[in-house]
Scaffold this motif. Structure first.
Motif, PDB file in Angstrom:
ATOM      1  N   GLY A 247      -6.653   2.698  -5.426  1.00 24.61           N
ATOM      2  CA  GLY A 247      -6.733   2.643  -3.974  1.00 24.61           C
ATOM      3  C   GLY A 247      -5.377   2.512  -3.312  1.00 24.61           C
ATOM      4  O   GLY A 247      -4.328   2.737  -3.930  1.00 24.61           O
ATOM      5  N   PRO A 248      -5.356   2.124  -2.030  1.00 28.78           N
ATOM      6  CA  PRO A 248      -4.112   2.046  -1.258  1.00 28.78           C
ATOM      7  C   PRO A 248      -3.195   0.923  -1.746  1.00 28.78           C
ATOM      8  O   PRO A 248      -3.629  -0.028  -2.402  1.00 28.78           O
ATOM      9  N   ASN A 249      -1.928   1.011  -1.381  1.00 21.19           N
ATOM     10  CA  ASN A 249      -0.985  -0.080  -1.681  1.00 21.19           C
ATOM     11  C   ASN A 249       0.008  -0.280  -0.531  1.00 21.19           C
ATOM     12  O   ASN A 249       1.167  -0.618  -0.757  1.00 21.19           O
ATOM     13  N   TYR A 250      -0.467  -0.093   0.706  1.00 21.41           N
ATOM     14  CA  TYR A 250       0.390  -0.306   1.876  1.00 21.41           C
ATOM     15  C   TYR A 250       0.135  -1.638   2.560  1.00 21.41           C
ATOM     16  O   TYR A 250       0.880  -2.010   3.477  1.00 21.41           O
ATOM     17  N   ASP A 251      -0.899  -2.376   2.169  1.00 23.82           N
ATOM     18  CA  ASP A 251      -1.244  -3.630   2.821  1.00 23.82           C
ATOM     19  C   ASP A 251      -0.185  -4.691   2.516  1.00 23.82           C
ATOM     20  O   ASP A 251       0.666  -4.522   1.640  1.00 23.82           O
ATOM     21  N   ARG A 252      -0.237  -5.793   3.234  1.00 24.70           N
ATOM     22  CA  ARG A 252       0.783  -6.823   3.121  1.00 24.70           C
ATOM     23  C   ARG A 252       0.907  -7.362   1.704  1.00 24.70           C
ATOM     24  O   ARG A 252       2.013  -7.599   1.215  1.00 24.70           O
ATOM     25  N   SER A 253      -0.223  -7.573   1.043  1.00 25.31           N
ATOM     26  CA  SER A 253      -0.194  -8.103  -0.317  1.00 25.31           C
ATOM     27  C   SER A 253       0.476  -7.117  -1.275  1.00 25.31           C
ATOM     28  O   SER A 253       1.302  -7.501  -2.109  1.00 25.31           O
ATOM     29  N   SER A 254       0.121  -5.834  -1.149  1.00 22.21           N
ATOM     30  CA  SER A 254       0.698  -4.814  -2.034  1.00 22.21           C
ATOM     31  C   SER A 254       2.190  -4.643  -1.773  1.00 22.21           C
ATOM     32  O   SER A 254       2.986  -4.473  -2.708  1.00 22.21           O
ATOM     33  N   VAL A 255       2.578  -4.676  -0.496  1.00 18.77           N
ATOM     34  CA  VAL A 255       3.995  -4.552  -0.157  1.00 18.77           C
ATOM     35  C   VAL A 255       4.783  -5.724  -0.719  1.00 18.77           C
ATOM     36  O   VAL A 255       5.873  -5.557  -1.282  1.00 18.77           O
ATOM     37  N   ALA A 256       4.229  -6.937  -0.598  1.00 19.81           N
ATOM     38  CA  ALA A 256       4.909  -8.124  -1.139  1.00 19.81           C
ATOM     39  C   ALA A 256       5.044  -8.022  -2.653  1.00 19.81           C
ATOM     40  O   ALA A 256       6.083  -8.378  -3.223  1.00 19.81           O
ATOM     41  N   LYS A 257       4.006  -7.518  -3.298  1.00 20.65           N
ATOM     42  CA  LYS A 257       4.047  -7.362  -4.759  1.00 20.65           C
ATOM     43  C   LYS A 257       5.094  -6.329  -5.161  1.00 20.65           C
ATOM     44  O   LYS A 257       5.848  -6.528  -6.127  1.00 20.65           O
ATOM     45  N   ALA A 258       5.153  -5.233  -4.420  1.00 18.91           N
ATOM     46  CA  ALA A 258       6.149  -4.203  -4.724  1.00 18.91           C
ATOM     47  C   ALA A 258       7.558  -4.726  -4.500  1.00 18.91           C
ATOM     48  O   ALA A 258       8.461  -4.479  -5.312  1.00 18.91           O
ATOM     49  N   ARG A 259       7.742  -5.458  -3.425  1.00 19.09           N
ATOM     50  CA  ARG A 259       9.058  -6.033  -3.127  1.00 19.09           C
ATOM     51  C   ARG A 259       9.487  -6.991  -4.235  1.00 19.09           C
ATOM     52  O   ARG A 259      10.648  -6.985  -4.671  1.00 19.09           O
ATOM     53  N   ALA A 260       8.548  -7.798  -4.725  1.00 18.46           N
ATOM     54  CA  ALA A 260       8.854  -8.729  -5.819  1.00 18.46           C
ATOM     55  C   ALA A 260       9.234  -7.976  -7.082  1.00 18.46           C
ATOM     56  O   ALA A 260      10.131  -8.394  -7.826  1.00 18.46           O
ATOM     57  N   GLY A 261       8.545  -6.854  -7.328  1.00 18.61           N
ATOM     58  CA  GLY A 261       8.867  -6.052  -8.504  1.00 18.61           C
ATOM     59  C   GLY A 261      10.271  -5.474  -8.440  1.00 18.61           C
ATOM     60  O   GLY A 261      10.989  -5.435  -9.445  1.00 18.61           O
ATOM     61  N   LEU A 262      10.669  -5.034  -7.249  1.00 11.58           N
ATOM     62  CA  LEU A 262      12.026  -4.517  -7.065  1.00 11.58           C
ATOM     63  C   LEU A 262      13.059  -5.617  -7.269  1.00 11.58           C
ATOM     64  O   LEU A 262      14.069  -5.430  -7.968  1.00 11.58           O
ATOM     65  N   GLU A 263      12.817  -6.763  -6.658  1.00 13.48           N
ATOM     66  CA  GLU A 263      13.766  -7.875  -6.763  1.00 13.48           C
ATOM     67  C   GLU A 263      13.894  -8.360  -8.197  1.00 13.48           C
ATOM     68  O   GLU A 263      14.994  -8.719  -8.651  1.00 13.48           O
ATOM     69  N   LYS A 264      12.785  -8.363  -8.936  1.00  8.12           N
ATOM     70  CA  LYS A 264      12.821  -8.774 -10.347  1.00  8.12           C
ATOM     71  C   LYS A 264      13.730  -7.862 -11.158  1.00  8.12           C
ATOM     72  O   LYS A 264      14.385  -8.300 -12.109  1.00  8.12           O
ATOM     73  N   VAL A 273       6.459   3.963   2.993  1.00  6.31           N
ATOM     74  CA  VAL A 273       5.029   4.117   2.740  1.00  6.31           C
ATOM     75  C   VAL A 273       4.620   5.545   3.060  1.00  6.31           C
ATOM     76  O   VAL A 273       4.857   6.037   4.175  1.00  6.31           O
ATOM     77  N   ASP A 274       4.030   6.205   2.094  1.00 11.48           N
ATOM     78  CA  ASP A 274       3.426   7.516   2.286  1.00 11.48           C
ATOM     79  C   ASP A 274       2.037   7.276   2.867  1.00 11.48           C
ATOM     80  O   ASP A 274       1.168   6.715   2.195  1.00 11.48           O
ATOM     81  N   CYS A 275       1.831   7.690   4.108  1.00 14.68           N
ATOM     82  CA  CYS A 275       0.564   7.420   4.796  1.00 14.68           C
ATOM     83  C   CYS A 275      -0.555   8.337   4.332  1.00 14.68           C
ATOM     84  O   CYS A 275      -1.705   8.173   4.769  1.00 14.68           O
ATOM     85  N   SER A 276      -0.245   9.285   3.473  1.00 14.37           N
ATOM     86  CA  SER A 276      -1.240  10.229   2.977  1.00 14.37           C
ATOM     87  C   SER A 276      -1.669   9.833   1.562  1.00 14.37           C
ATOM     88  O   SER A 276      -1.594   8.679   1.167  1.00 14.37           O
ATOM     89  N   HIS A 277      -2.154  10.807   0.808  1.00 14.16           N
ATOM     90  CA  HIS A 277      -2.583  10.617  -0.580  1.00 14.16           C
ATOM     91  C   HIS A 277      -3.551   9.447  -0.721  1.00 14.16           C
ATOM     92  O   HIS A 277      -4.443   9.291   0.123  1.00 14.16           O
ATOM     93  N   ALA A 278      -3.376   8.605  -1.723  1.00 13.95           N
ATOM     94  CA  ALA A 278      -4.348   7.538  -1.945  1.00 13.95           C
ATOM     95  C   ALA A 278      -4.327   6.489  -0.845  1.00 13.95           C
ATOM     96  O   ALA A 278      -5.314   5.767  -0.652  1.00 13.95           O
ATOM     97  N   ASN A 279      -3.222   6.382  -0.116  1.00 12.51           N
ATOM     98  CA  ASN A 279      -3.159   5.394   0.964  1.00 12.51           C
ATOM     99  C   ASN A 279      -4.090   5.738   2.121  1.00 12.51           C
ATOM    100  O   ASN A 279      -4.514   4.851   2.869  1.00 12.51           O
ATOM    101  N   SER A 280      -4.405   7.008   2.276  1.00 16.79           N
ATOM    102  CA  SER A 280      -5.342   7.412   3.327  1.00 16.79           C
ATOM    103  C   SER A 280      -6.697   7.804   2.759  1.00 16.79           C
ATOM    104  O   SER A 280      -7.552   8.305   3.495  1.00 16.79           O
ATOM    105  N   GLY A 281      -6.876   7.589   1.453  1.00 16.57           N
ATOM    106  CA  GLY A 281      -8.105   8.055   0.823  1.00 16.57           C
ATOM    107  C   GLY A 281      -8.233   9.556   0.893  1.00 16.57           C
ATOM    108  O   GLY A 281      -9.339  10.103   0.894  1.00 16.57           O
TER     109      GLY A 281
END
Length: 363
Positions: A247-264, A273-281
């Motif tokens: 499913g999508p990964n643009y929500d606040r939780s997903s963004v925070a998780k992605a940011r943590a992954g980058l920082e790690k 954020v790509d507003c198309s593809h799986a993020n828009s269903g």
């Protein structure tokens, strides 16, 4: 076929499995035939610097990569670009608009591979004309003042356009590819790596780390000869969230998780954020919902969200390739129509402007 192309005859071999070949112009030949010139070269350099400034937090504007899912009709593509260029001038204080000029399309099995492959839309695969037409269109968009972007799918094709582009994407299916990471490491422009099709960001993190380093790899030089390519590394890469199988990964939780992954991984936290593809269903009319959610996060103070992508054409939806194509409608993924796109971007610029002015007043 273009007159500058030296073609080899399609000679049959006794081994029926042997591939037939047809020679294409080298990247150097096409660039000589369709040169940028000093003025446009300088413009590309300035556009790249502007995008880098956004990535590095030196420019507070929102980066918006917007345009058709793929280019298939030069007339409608340039009409769209003309309208986008005018809108860009209106909104330039708050948005940096970049034209999607996608001329290659990835295919899971078979299908139309894009303008560079099949410009006549009939399976004739006149790639010599496709490369020429693609470069001509990109240059004309540059003349309108627009930064140009594309997805770099076939590394051999990248050399035909690399001097024109302000930004490039590496897709979800190719982010894991060593060849594409090596290619990105030698590009003198910002590159966005999409998360894998599973929705995870680990593959993209690996890609960015790899691309930041220099490589020596097999390749083709500008004259079309096999060569050892030596790159110095690309520091201007970033993550593009496009959702995944879950499913999508643009929500606040997903963004925070992605940011943590980058920082790690000690990678600068800069996300598009790509507003198309799986993020828009895969529903193009849901793109504004995704865009507005991302914009709200940005307005709330999440400046790791540096940009968005939108698939947009003159008219909404998509159509199958055929003899009676509707003008300005995508032949690949469904798109948002121009009117809805313009309204979405004007509203976003207005909100960003209000916040900018409030911050200036407070200081």
């Amino acid at each position: 076929m273009n007159a500058s192309v030296s073609a080899l005859p399609n000679t049959a071999h006794t081994d029926t499995k042997a591939a037939l070949t047809q020679r294409l112009p080298s990247a150097s030949q096409l660039k000589q035939q369709l040169p940028l010139g000093a003025e446009l070269s300088q413009l590309v350099s300035q556009q790249r610097q502007a995008i880098r400034a956004i990535l590095n937090g030196e420019d507070s504007r929102l980066l918006v990569v917007v345009g058709p899912c793929s280019l298939h009709d030069p007339v409608s593509a340039l009409e769209y670009a003309s309208q986008l260029a005018a809108l860009s001038r209106d909104l330039s204080e708050d948005l940096l608009l970049v034209m999607r000029a996608y001329v290659e399309k990835p295919r899971t099995t078979i299908g139309w591979k894009g303008l560079a492959y099949d410009p006549h839309l009939d399976g004739s695969d006149d790639m010599a004309h496709g490369l020429t037409l693609s470069r001509e269109l990109m240059i004309e968009m540059l003349r309108m003042g627009l930064p140009v972007s594309t997805e770099l799918l076939q590394p051999m094709a990248a050399g035909y356009f690399d001097d024109v582009l302000g930004w490039a994407a590496i897709g979800a299916r190719t982010t894991e590819s060593q060849i594409h990471r090596e290619m990105a490491s030698g590009l003198d422009l910002p590159v966005g790596f999409k998360n894998g099709t599973d929705g995870g960001v680990g593959i993209a993190c690996d890609a960015m780390r790899s691309s930041a380093h220099g490589h020596r790899h097999f390749g083709v030089d500008s004259q079309g000869h096999p060569a050892i390519i030596m790159t110095s590394g690309n520091p201007d890469t970033h993550l593009v969230l496009r959702g995944g199988h879950s499913g999508p990964n643009y929500d606040r939780s997903s963004v925070a998780k992605a940011r943590a992954g980058l920082e790690k991984n000690a990678i600068p936290a800069r996300l598009m954020v790509d507003c198309s593809h799986a993020n828009s269903g895969k529903d193009p009319l849901r793109q504004p919902h995704v865009f507005k959610d991302v914009l709200a996060q940005r307005l709330e103070g999440d400046h790791s969200l540096i940009g968005v992508m939108l698939e947009s054409h003159l008219f909404e939806g998509c159509q199958a390739l055929g003899n009676d194509l509707r003008y300005g409608v995508s032949v690949t993924d469904g798109c948002l129509g121009w009117e809805a796109t313009e309204q979405l971007l004007r509203d976003a610029a207005s909100q960003l402007q209000q916040q900018r002015r409030a911050l200036l007043a407070a200081s």
